[in-house]
Design a protein around this motif. Structure first.
Motif, short mmCIF file in Angstrom:
data_model
loop_
_atom_site.label_atom_id
_atom_site.label_comp_id
_atom_site.label_asym_id
_atom_site.label_seq_id
_atom_site.Cartn_x
_atom_site.Cartn_y
_atom_site.Cartn_z
N UNK A 73 0.83 -0.85 -0.30
CA UNK A 73 0.48 0.14 -0.21
C UNK A 73 0.99 1.32 0.29
N UNK A 74 1.33 2.04 -0.67
CA UNK A 74 2.57 2.72 -1.65
C UNK A 74 2.29 2.65 -2.61
N UNK A 75 2.98 4.34 -2.56
CA UNK A 75 2.76 5.11 -3.95
C UNK A 75 3.74 5.42 -4.51
N UNK A 76 4.78 5.33 -4.48
CA UNK A 76 6.20 5.42 -4.58
C UNK A 76 6.70 3.43 -4.61
N UNK A 77 7.92 2.88 -5.76
CA UNK A 77 8.13 2.19 -5.33
C UNK A 77 10.31 2.50 -4.32
N UNK A 78 9.88 2.87 -3.23
CA UNK A 78 11.54 3.53 -2.61
C UNK A 78 11.50 1.95 -2.12
N UNK A 79 12.27 2.64 -0.94
CA UNK A 79 12.50 1.35 0.23
C UNK A 79 11.92 0.29 0.99
N UNK A 80 10.54 0.69 1.27
CA UNK A 80 9.80 -0.74 2.06
C UNK A 80 9.53 -1.05 0.46
N UNK A 98 3.49 -16.49 -2.72
CA UNK A 98 3.17 -15.49 -2.69
C UNK A 98 4.00 -14.57 -3.93
N UNK A 99 2.96 -13.86 -4.34
CA UNK A 99 3.38 -13.06 -5.13
C UNK A 99 3.79 -11.45 -4.56
N UNK A 100 4.09 -10.71 -4.95
CA UNK A 100 4.23 -9.57 -4.20
C UNK A 100 4.26 -8.62 -5.82
N UNK A 101 3.02 -7.36 -5.72
CA UNK A 101 2.14 -6.58 -6.90
C UNK A 101 3.90 -5.58 -6.93
N UNK A 102 3.09 -5.43 -7.88
CA UNK A 102 3.32 -3.48 -8.32
C UNK A 102 3.10 -2.40 -6.82
N UNK A 229 -9.76 0.77 -7.12
CA UNK A 229 -9.68 0.02 -8.13
C UNK A 229 -8.04 0.35 -8.93
N UNK A 230 -7.23 1.43 -8.78
CA UNK A 230 -6.15 1.24 -8.70
C UNK A 230 -5.05 -0.94 -8.12
N UNK A 231 -5.78 -0.26 -6.55
CA UNK A 231 -5.42 -1.58 -6.43
C UNK A 231 -5.53 -2.81 -7.11
N UNK A 236 -4.93 -8.24 -9.62
CA UNK A 236 -5.22 -8.59 -11.23
C UNK A 236 -4.18 -8.80 -11.73
N UNK A 237 -2.80 -7.85 -12.09
CA UNK A 237 -1.93 -8.30 -12.46
C UNK A 237 -0.75 -9.18 -12.22
#
Length: 248
Positions: A73-80, A98-102, A229-231, A236-237
């Motif tokens: 539940x993050x808006x950018x792809x940073x350290x977390x 486990x699959x990690x989503x974007x 909806x983005x979530x 789904x991806x």
């Protein structure tokens, strides 16, 4: 034969000492469940709040669940997203796949959510040409995350606003109050601050203090329908390709 069960969607939130954070996360998850009642959605926190991500994963494994999509539940792809969450998932029970989503951003839907919040705060589409907007994010020491925020500001400017300036509550500059002054100096008749954050907390409060000189301060994105909806798009991806597999 019945169709195979969809993977459980595990929403991975940062957590905060501020109780508004967890309340907002849970409100967003309720909206996601309402949109997709066919998907089981669970919530885990990295810190401060319960249940922990590890605790949720252990409970799922005990129940016999085998497939999980972990969605930061993050808006950018940073350290977390790059380090903390993969480390927690790597320590999950070995029988889980486990699959990690974007991460959620960037997305045109999030821009729509930002505009929704600005209109809820009193602006109208007719105000766009005379209004400068501060795109105020939490900030990061990760240059990739900072570059993404700057690009979002550039894209958003092309939708008709007088100007859009990025700002950061920590780690990077400019601060919100500096961006407000920049937009005043540009001659924008009105200045609005749009927090590009998901939930209230320490850094969003800092953004709000920095918005004291603005005309409009929008609310955080929170459980906006566009965010939900983005979530689900990210879920789904991630359901088909295996991004991260733990165990066999």
């Amino acid at each position: 034969m019945s169709a195979p069960a969809r993977p459980v969607l595990l929403v991975v939130a940062h957590g905060s000492r501020d109780p508004r954070h967890a309340a907002t996360v849970h409100a967003l998850v309720r909206r996601v469940r309402a949109l997709r009642p066919d998907v089981r959605v669970e919530t885990g926190f990295l810190d401060f709040n319960v249940p922990s991500v590890q605790g949720v994963l252990e409970s799922l494994e005990t129940e016999g669940v085998r497939d999980v999509v972990a969605l930061p539940l993050l808006l950018t792809r940073a350290f977390h997203a790059k380090a903390d969450i993969p480390a927690v998932l790597a320590a999950a029970p070995p029988r889980l796949r486990i699959r990690q989503a974007e991460v959620l951003g960037p997305s045109p839907l999030l821009l729509s959510a930002l505009e929704r919040r600005l209109y809820e705060a009193g602006l109208t589409p007719a105000n766009k040409p005379s209004t400068g907007v501060v795109l105020a994010s939490a900030g990061s020491s990760d240059p990739e995350a900072i570059a993404v925020i700057a690009e979002i500001a550039r894209e958003w400017r092309h939708t008709g606003w007088c100007a859009v300036r990025p700002a950061f509550a920590s780690a990077s500059l400019p601060r919100t109050e500096d961006a407000v002054r920049q937009l005043r100096a540009l001659g924008c008749a009105r200045v609005a601050v749009a927090p590009y954050v998901l939930a209230p907390g320490f850094l969003p409060d800092r953004i709000a203090r920095g918005a004291a000189g603005a005309d409009v301060l929008a609310d955080v994105l929170g459980p906006a329908p566009e965010v939900a909806r983005v979530l689900l798009q990210r879920y789904d991806a991630a359901r088909v390709p295996v991004v991260l597999a733990v165990g066999a």
